[in-house]
Design a protein around this motif. Structure first.
Motif, PDB file in Angstrom:
ATOM      1  N   LYS A  93       0.829  -1.208   0.000  1.00 24.09           N
ATOM      2  CA  LYS A  93       0.000   0.000   0.000  1.00 24.09           C
ATOM      3  C   LYS A  93       0.864   1.259   0.000  1.00 24.09           C
ATOM      4  O   LYS A  93       0.551   2.249  -0.677  1.00 24.09           O
ATOM      5  CB  LYS A  93      -0.924  -0.009   1.217  1.00 24.09           C
ATOM      6  N   LEU A  94       1.956   1.224   0.764  1.00 28.25           N
ATOM      7  CA  LEU A  94       2.833   2.396   0.781  1.00 28.25           C
ATOM      8  C   LEU A  94       3.490   2.607  -0.575  1.00 28.25           C
ATOM      9  O   LEU A  94       3.626   3.745  -1.051  1.00 28.25           O
ATOM     10  CB  LEU A  94       3.894   2.225   1.867  1.00 28.25           C
ATOM     11  N   VAL A  95       3.925   1.517  -1.196  1.00 23.63           N
ATOM     12  CA  VAL A  95       4.550   1.625  -2.520  1.00 23.63           C
ATOM     13  C   VAL A  95       3.549   2.177  -3.526  1.00 23.63           C
ATOM     14  O   VAL A  95       3.875   3.028  -4.359  1.00 23.63           O
ATOM     15  CB  VAL A  95       5.097   0.258  -2.967  1.00 23.63           C
ATOM     16  N   GLU A  96       2.321   1.696  -3.426  1.00 21.26           N
ATOM     17  CA  GLU A  96       1.297   2.182  -4.339  1.00 21.26           C
ATOM     18  C   GLU A  96       0.967   3.651  -4.081  1.00 21.26           C
ATOM     19  O   GLU A  96       0.663   4.400  -5.019  1.00 21.26           O
ATOM     20  CB  GLU A  96       0.045   1.325  -4.202  1.00 21.26           C
ATOM     21  N   LEU A  97       1.032   4.065  -2.794  1.00 17.14           N
ATOM     22  CA  LEU A  97       0.831   5.490  -2.507  1.00 17.14           C
ATOM     23  C   LEU A  97       1.896   6.342  -3.173  1.00 17.14           C
ATOM     24  O   LEU A  97       1.676   7.529  -3.461  1.00 17.14           O
ATOM     25  CB  LEU A  97       0.851   5.735  -0.992  1.00 17.14           C
ATOM     26  N   MET A  98       3.047   5.767  -3.419  1.00 17.46           N
ATOM     27  CA  MET A  98       4.136   6.486  -4.081  1.00 17.46           C
ATOM     28  C   MET A  98       4.118   6.260  -5.584  1.00 17.46           C
ATOM     29  O   MET A  98       5.144   6.420  -6.262  1.00 17.46           O
ATOM     30  CB  MET A  98       5.477   6.036  -3.484  1.00 17.46           C
ATOM     31  N   ASN A  99       2.933   5.853  -6.089  1.00 12.48           N
ATOM     32  CA  ASN A  99       2.740   5.690  -7.534  1.00 12.48           C
ATOM     33  C   ASN A  99       3.682   4.648  -8.134  1.00 12.48           C
ATOM     34  O   ASN A  99       4.277   4.855  -9.196  1.00 12.48           O
ATOM     35  CB  ASN A  99       2.918   7.027  -8.264  1.00 12.48           C
ATOM     36  N   SER A 100       3.824   3.563  -7.429  1.00 19.49           N
ATOM     37  CA  SER A 100       4.704   2.511  -7.922  1.00 19.49           C
ATOM     38  C   SER A 100       4.058   1.162  -7.659  1.00 19.49           C
ATOM     39  O   SER A 100       2.922   1.075  -7.160  1.00 19.49           O
ATOM     40  CB  SER A 100       6.075   2.600  -7.238  1.00 19.49           C
ATOM     41  N   HIS A 101       4.768   0.125  -8.021  1.00 22.22           N
ATOM     42  CA  HIS A 101       4.261  -1.244  -7.862  1.00 22.22           C
ATOM     43  C   HIS A 101       5.419  -2.117  -7.391  1.00 22.22           C
ATOM     44  O   HIS A 101       6.545  -2.008  -7.884  1.00 22.22           O
ATOM     45  CB  HIS A 101       3.722  -1.769  -9.195  1.00 22.22           C
ATOM     46  N   ILE A 102       5.150  -2.988  -6.410  1.00 21.93           N
ATOM     47  CA  ILE A 102       6.179  -3.896  -5.901  1.00 21.93           C
ATOM     48  C   ILE A 102       5.980  -5.275  -6.487  1.00 21.93           C
ATOM     49  O   ILE A 102       4.850  -5.764  -6.592  1.00 21.93           O
ATOM     50  CB  ILE A 102       6.155  -3.938  -4.357  1.00 21.93           C
ATOM     51  N   SER A 103       7.072  -5.907  -6.888  1.00 18.71           N
ATOM     52  CA  SER A 103       6.999  -7.249  -7.472  1.00 18.71           C
ATOM     53  C   SER A 103       7.896  -8.183  -6.672  1.00 18.71           C
ATOM     54  O   SER A 103       8.782  -7.760  -5.934  1.00 18.71           O
ATOM     55  CB  SER A 103       7.460  -7.226  -8.937  1.00 18.71           C
ATOM     56  N   VAL A 104       7.641  -9.490  -6.835  1.00 20.78           N
ATOM     57  CA  VAL A 104       8.408 -10.488  -6.115  1.00 20.78           C
ATOM     58  C   VAL A 104       8.855 -11.569  -7.077  1.00 20.78           C
ATOM     59  O   VAL A 104       8.118 -11.960  -7.986  1.00 20.78           O
ATOM     60  CB  VAL A 104       7.584 -11.098  -4.959  1.00 20.78           C
ATOM     61  N   GLU A 105      10.106 -12.034  -6.888  1.00 22.36           N
ATOM     62  CA  GLU A 105      10.656 -13.159  -7.632  1.00 22.36           C
ATOM     63  C   GLU A 105      11.219 -14.136  -6.603  1.00 22.36           C
ATOM     64  O   GLU A 105      12.062 -13.760  -5.783  1.00 22.36           O
ATOM     65  CB  GLU A 105      11.779 -12.705  -8.566  1.00 22.36           C
ATOM     66  N   SER A 106      10.776 -15.379  -6.661  1.00 26.32           N
ATOM     67  CA  SER A 106      11.205 -16.307  -5.626  1.00 26.32           C
ATOM     68  C   SER A 106      11.041 -17.740  -6.086  1.00 26.32           C
ATOM     69  O   SER A 106      10.204 -18.041  -6.933  1.00 26.32           O
ATOM     70  CB  SER A 106      10.393 -16.085  -4.335  1.00 26.32           C
ATOM     71  N   GLN A 107      11.902 -18.607  -5.493  1.00 28.07           N
ATOM     72  CA  GLN A 107      11.771 -20.050  -5.637  1.00 28.07           C
ATOM     73  C   GLN A 107      11.988 -20.677  -4.273  1.00 28.07           C
ATOM     74  O   GLN A 107      12.859 -20.231  -3.512  1.00 28.07           O
ATOM     75  CB  GLN A 107      12.804 -20.608  -6.627  1.00 28.07           C
ATOM     76  N   PRO A 108      11.232 -21.698  -3.924  1.00 23.74           N
ATOM     77  CA  PRO A 108      11.397 -22.327  -2.608  1.00 23.74           C
ATOM     78  C   PRO A 108      12.831 -22.761  -2.357  1.00 23.74           C
ATOM     79  O   PRO A 108      13.470 -23.348  -3.229  1.00 23.74           O
ATOM     80  CB  PRO A 108      10.444 -23.530  -2.668  1.00 23.74           C
ATOM     81  N   GLN A 109      13.350 -22.419  -1.153  1.00 21.47           N
ATOM     82  CA  GLN A 109      14.679 -22.770  -0.679  1.00 21.47           C
ATOM     83  C   GLN A 109      15.802 -22.150  -1.501  1.00 21.47           C
ATOM     84  O   GLN A 109      16.962 -22.529  -1.333  1.00 21.47           O
ATOM     85  CB  GLN A 109      14.855 -24.305  -0.642  1.00 21.47           C
ATOM     86  N   GLN A 110      15.483 -21.176  -2.366  1.00 26.29           N
ATOM     87  CA  GLN A 110      16.515 -20.527  -3.162  1.00 26.29           C
ATOM     88  C   GLN A 110      16.513 -19.014  -3.001  1.00 26.29           C
ATOM     89  O   GLN A 110      17.258 -18.315  -3.665  1.00 26.29           O
ATOM     90  CB  GLN A 110      16.364 -20.885  -4.641  1.00 26.29           C
ATOM     91  N   GLY A 111      15.681 -18.503  -2.128  1.00 27.27           N
ATOM     92  CA  GLY A 111      15.717 -17.075  -1.851  1.00 27.27           C
ATOM     93  C   GLY A 111      14.612 -16.302  -2.545  1.00 27.27           C
ATOM     94  O   GLY A 111      13.838 -16.833  -3.357  1.00 27.27           O
ATOM     95  N   THR A 112      14.553 -15.002  -2.216  1.00 29.86           N
ATOM     96  CA  THR A 112      13.485 -14.131  -2.699  1.00 29.86           C
ATOM     97  C   THR A 112      14.060 -12.766  -3.033  1.00 29.86           C
ATOM     98  O   THR A 112      14.997 -12.297  -2.368  1.00 29.86           O
ATOM     99  CB  THR A 112      12.390 -13.979  -1.625  1.00 29.86           C
TER     100      THR A 112
END
Length: 832
Positions: A665-684
Motif C-alpha cells: 500500500k505504501l509503494v502504491e501510494l508512491m505511484n509505484s508497484h512492488i513485485s516479487v521473484e522467488s523459488q522455494p529454498q533458493q531465496g526471494t
C-alpha cells in the motif's frame, strides 16, 4: 694366542726373573714403591687423580704404550660395564669405539663384554693376549698386545687395569707383579668410598634434621610430641602467640591439664591410638570463653625403635575458616533449594518447562513441568529425540530445527502442536540454544511453553479478523452506495442554476462528505487506512537512510550468521526529496522479512538508478535474500492482509501477515508497484521503483486544473452498468454534461447483451451487481470491445477488490462516493 697366566704356559718359556728383566726393565722394588705411594695418595687426592697417576706408573713399569683403568658398574638392566676413570695413549677412531662399545657421551662407558677387557670383568681373572687378532677373531684388531688385571675386594671384582701394546708382548710373570698393586688399590678405593659414603650420610642426616625442624616450624599447624604417658616432650610452632600457654609451661605437663571440657574425648582418642596404632581425628571448639574458633587435631603414633620409645604426635590446625565456609555453604544450599522451589513454582504458573541435553554424558534432563505437560511420571527416562510428542504434521519443523541446532549450533524458537502421552493436544512454543564452555559446545538447552490458550486466541482473532474483513467489505458497499447517491444528487442539484435552498444543499453535501470520512476511518484495516495518509515531500539524505536501516539489522543478521550488505550505485544521488518515513517503513518491512526468513547466506539491499533528468530521478530498490523462498502459487497472495506463504511458515516464524500488505500500500501510494521473484529454498527478491524530486525542483505536484465537462465527450458512446437506480440516474446526469450518448444496464448480463448489439467508447460499471458482477463483466468487455476504456466505480474499497482489479488490469477506479470533478478528470484523458 690367549694365555692363562696361571697354567704355567706362555708364548715364551722364560723364567720369572728373566721375564721381568727382559720385558719390564724395572725391579720388583718399583712395584713395592707404587704400593707404598698408593697409601698416601688417597689421603691427599681424589680417586680420579690417584687412578691417573697409578695408570701412568703401571704403563712405565710394564713398558706399555698405553692403558686404561675403571670401575665396574651395573646399568638399568643389571648388565655390567666399565666406567673408565683414566685412559692414556689410546687414540679414538671408529674401530676403537666399536671394540669397547664406548658411550663417550656418558663419560667413556665401555659396554662390550665380549672383548678381552669384558672377560676380565666377567671372570674376575687376569687375561693376557699377545695375539689379539687371533684370540678375538670377531673383534676389530686394534691392539698388538693386551694385559688385563682385575681390581678386587673381598673376592668381588670392582674394576680393572688394562695395559696395551707392550713391544714384544707381555710375559706372564708380570701378572703376579701387578696383582698386589691392584689388590691394594681396590682395598684403598673401597675404604675411601666407605668413608665418603659415611660422611655423606652424616651430612644428609644433619640436613634432614635441619630441614625437618624448619618444615615443622613453618607449618600453620601446631605440632606436639608426647610420650606414652601423654606428657609433652617437644613443641613446634612458628608463632608462639598461637599457643594457649607459654611453651615452657606446657613441656613436661600432661595433655589432660590443657584440654578442659574436651579431656574425655582426648583421653578416648589417645587410648585408641596407643592400643591400635590407628591415626585419630577430632574437631573441637576453642576452650577459651568468647573465642569463636574451631580446631582439628590429628593424632599419629611413632612406633618404638632401639633408640627411642613410642611417641605420639599431635597436629593442631585452626579450621575456623573452613567451619565458616561450611556454614556459608549450608546457607548457599538452602538458598539454592529455595530458588529451585521458586523456579519450579514459577514454571508451573507460567506453564514453562525446561530441558537440557549434555553432549559430554549423553544425558537428558527435563524439569517437572515437562513431565506434567507430557502427562508422564517423573521416573520416565527423559529423551532428546522427542518427536513422538508432537503432531505428525508439525514434526518436520522440530526435526529440521534440531538438526540445525546439532550441526550448525543455530538456535530455534517455533510454535507447534504437542501431543501428551495421554493424547492431549496443545499448542506449545519450544526453543533450543547451544551452551558453550571454553569456546566449545558441550550441551543444548531450551524450554517448552504451553501457549495453547494464547495460540487458540490468536487463531480466533485471525478468524474474527477475516470475518470482520468480510463484514466490512459488505458494509462498505452497503454504506457507500447510498452515500454515493446522496453526494452525487447534492452535487447535481447544487450545479443547477436557481436551485432553491442552496444552503441546505451545501449542508447536505458537507454532511455527506463528513460521513464519508467517518466511514473511511472505521473501515481501515491497516495503519495506512487508519487515517488520511499524506506523503511528505521534504529533502533527506537517501544514503544515510539506507545505512541506518541496514545498521539496525546488522546485529540480528550477525546473530544468525548472515551477511547483510548494501550496494548503492554511483548514479544514485545522496540528496533527494520525498517521504523518508514512509520509504523507511517500506525498507524496514522488507529487510526485516529477509532476515527473519533467512537461515544462512546473505541479505542485500541495492539501489540502482533507472532514469533521471534535471528535476527527478527514478530509483529501483532491490532487496534479495537466500532464505526459504515462496512457492509460485502463493506469490500473488503474500501481499494480502494477514497472509503468509503457508501455515507452516506462520507456525515457525510467527507474524500477522500485515507487513507486506502495508508495504504494498505504501509503494502504491508512491505511484509505484512492488513485485516479487522467488523459488522455494533458493531465496526471494522484492523490487520496486520510486521517483524522487531532486533538491531545487518543485517537491509538490502541480495544482489540479479545473476540468470543464461541457461537450468533453461529444459524439462518444458510453455504457453505464449499475444495479442501483439512483446511482444510475446520478451517473447519467453527470455524463449528460459531457455530451456523451448514454446507455444504461442494470447488471453485467444486460451489459454483455448491449455490447453485442452496439459499440461503446467507454464503460462505467459497478462491481457488486446481481446475476453477473463487475469482475465477471470486465473479461467480456475485453473480449467484445477491446478498445473501450473501463472505469470502475465501486463502494467496495477493501484490499481484495483493489487486488482483483489489478489482476484484471483495470487502471481507473473511483471509490464511491466520489466527486464529480474526479470523474471528469479521468474522462478527460479519453477525450478525442
Amino acid at each position: 694366542m690367549l694365555v692363562n697366566p696361571f697354567s704355567g704356559n706362555s708364548s715364551r718359556s722364560l723364567p720369572l726373573e728373566d721375564g721381568i728383566d727382559d720385558h719390564t726393565g724395572f725391579p720388583q722394588q718399583k712395584a713395592l714403591d707404587i704400593i707404598t705411594t698408593l697409601h698416601t695418595s688417597f689421603a691427599d687426592s681424589k680417586p680420579a687423580q690417584v687412578c691417573q697417576a697409578l695408570l701412568l706408573e703401571l704403563i712405565t713399569l710394564t713398558g706399555s704404550e698405553g692403558g686404561f683403568m675403571g670401575a665396574m658398574e651395573k646399568d638399568y638392566f643389571h648388565e655390567s660395564y666399565l666406567e673408565v676413570q683414566a685412559i692414556i695413549n689410546i687414540h679414538w677412531h671408529a674401530n676403537v669405539q666399536q671394540y669397547f662399545g664406548a658411550r663417550l657421551e656418558r663419560g667413556q662407558h665401555f659396554t662390550n663384554m665380549d672383548s678381552l677387557f669384558g672377560k676380565v670383568l666377567s671372570e674376575g681373572e687376569p687375561v693376557l693376549s699377545n695375539h689379539p687378532e687371533k684370540d678375538e677373531p670377531h673383534q676389530p684388531a686394534i691392539f698388538r698386545a693386551f694385559l688385563g688385571i682385575p681390581i678386587c675386594h673381598h673376592g668381588e671384582t670392582i674394576g680393572m687395569i688394562g695395559l696395551v701394546n707392550k713391544p714384544g708382548g707381555y710375559h706372564p710373570a708380570l701378572i703376579p707383579l701387578l696383582q698386589p698393586i691392584a689388590l691394594t688399590y681396590g682395598a684403598l678405593l673401597h675404604t675411601y668410598r666407605t668413608q665418603c659414603s659415611r660422611e655423606s650420610l652424616e651430612m644428609t642426616n644433619q640436613q634432614l634434621v635441619t630441614e625437618l625442624h624448619a618444615f615443622t616450624s613453618s607449618l600453620d599447624d601446631i605440632v606436639f610430641e608426647l610420650d606414652e604417658n601423654l606428657i609433652f616432650t617437644r613443641i613446634w610452632c612458628n608463632q608462639q602467640h598461637l599457643l594457649f600457654f607459654p611453651e615452657e609451661e606446657i613441656l613436661g605437663k600432661c595433655i589432660m591439664d590443657f584440654v578442659g571440657e574436651h579431656a574425655n574425648a582426648f583421653l578416648q582418642l589417645t587410648d585408641t591410638l596407643l592400643r591400635t596404632g590407628d591415626a585419630q581425628y577430632y574437631e573441637y571448639a576453642d576452650i577459651r570463653q568468647d573465642m569463636p574458633y574451631w580446631y582439628a587435631v590429628k593424632m599419629r603414633l611413632m612406633p618404638a625403635s632401639d633408640s627411642s620409645p613410642r611417641r605420639v604426635l599431635l597436629f593442631i590446625q585452626n579450621i575456623t575458616q573452613r567451619k565458616r565456609s561450611e556454614l556459608e555453604l549450608r546457607q548457599v544450599n538452602a538458598d539454592y533449594a529455595r530458588n529451585i522451589q521458586i523456579l519450579d513454582i514459577t514454571q508451573q504458573m507460567a506453564l514453562i518447562g525446561g530441558w537440557e541435553f549434555s553432549l559430554v554424558t549423553g544425558q537428558v534432563f527435563w524439569t517437572k513441568q515437562v513431565y506434567t505437560l507430557r502427562e508422564l511420571p517423573e521416573n520416565f527416562t527423559a529423551i532428546y529425540n522427542d518427536l513422538v510428542f508432537y503432531h505428525p504434521e508439525d514434526r518436520h519443523l522440530l526435526e529440521e530445527a534440531q538438526t540445525q541446532l546439532l550441526r550448525h549450533h543455530q538456535p530455534y524458537c517455533i510454535d507447534l502442536r504437542h501431543i501428551s502421552a495421554k493424547g492431549t493436544v496443545k499448542w506449545v512454543r519450544t526453543t533450543g540454544i547451544p551452551v558453550f564452555h571454553q569456546d566449545k559446545v558441550n550441551a543444548f538447552r531450551g524450554i517448552i511453553m504451553d501457549i495453547d490458550k494464547q495460540k487458540k486466541a490468536e487463531i480466533e482473532l485471525e478468524n474474527a479478523a477475516r470475518s470482520r474483513s468480510e463484514f466490512l467489505s459488505v458494509m462498505s458497499h452497503e454504506i457507500r452506495t447510498p452515500l454515493n447517491a446522496i453526494i452525487g444528487i447534492s452535487g447535481i442539484l447544487h450545479d443547477q442554476p436557481g436551485t432553491p435552498h442552496p444552503e441546505l444543499l451545501q449542508n447536505l453535501h458537507f454532511s455527506a462528505n463528513h460521513l464519508l470520512g467517518l466511514v473511511n476511518d472505521i473501515l481501515d484495516l491497516s495503519k495506512i487506512e487508519a487515517g488520511k495518509v499524506i506523503l511528505e515531500y521534504i529533502p533527506f539524505d537517501l544514503h544515510d537512510l539506507i545505512q541506518g536501516i541496514t545498521g539496525n539489522y546488522q546485529p540480528l543478521a550477525a546473530a544468525k550468521g548472515l551477511q547483510l550488505y548494501t550496494r548503492i550505485d554511483a548514479g544514485v544521488p545522496q540528496q533527494v526529496q520525498g517521504d523518508p518515513v514512509r520509504l523507511g517503513q517500506i525498507l524496514n518491512n522488507l529487510v526485516n522479512n529477509a532476515v527473519k526468513f533467512t537461515n544462512e547466506g546473505y541479505i542485500s539491499l541495492e539501489l540502482l538508478p533507472e532514469k533521471s533528468d534535471n528535476h527527478h530521478v527514478n530509483i529501483c530498490f532491490k532487496i534479495t535474500d537466500t532464505g526459504i523462498g515462496i512457492q509460485s502459487e502463493l506469490q500473488d497472495r503474500i501481499f494480502d492482509t494477514f497472509v503468509q506463504g503457508d501455515s507452516a511458515t506462520t507456525r515457525e516464524y510467527g507474524g500477522t501477515g500485515l507487513g507486506l500488505s502495508i508495504t504494498r500500500k505504501l509503494v502504491e501510494l508512491m505511484n509505484s508497484h512492488i513485485s516479487v521473484e522467488s523459488q522455494p529454498q533458493q531465496g526471494t527478491t522484492f523490487r520496486f521503483s520510486i521517483t524522487f524530486a531532486l533538491p531545487g525542483a518543485s517537491t509538490k505536484p502541480a495544482p489540479a486544473t479545473t476540468i470543464d465537462p461541457a461537450n468533453m465527450l461529444t459524439g462518444m458512446q458510453m455504457l453505464i452498468v449499475e444495479d442501483n437506480k439512483i446511482n444510475r440516474q446520478v451517473m447519467q446526469l453527470q455524463l449528460n454534461k459531457t455530451g456523451a450518448a448514454v446507455t444504461l444496464a442494470v447488471n453485467g448480463k444486460e451489459a454483455v447483451a448491449k455490447m453485442k448489439e452496439q459499440t461503446f467508447d467507454g464503460v462505467m460499471l459497478d462491481l457488486h451487481m446481481p446475476e453477473m458482477n463487475g469482475y465477471e463483466t470486465i473479461p467480456w468487455i475485453r473480449r467484445l470491445q477491446p478498445d473501450a476504456f473501463i472505469i470502475v466505480l465501486t463502494a467496495d474499497i477493501m484490499p481484495e477488490a483493489t487486488e482483483q482489479l489489478r489482476l484484471l488490469e483495470v487502471k481507473d477506479m473511483l471509490p464511491k462516493p466520489y466527486k464529480a470533478e474526479d470523474l471528469y478528470r479521468i474522462l478527460h484523458r479519453y477525450k478525442k
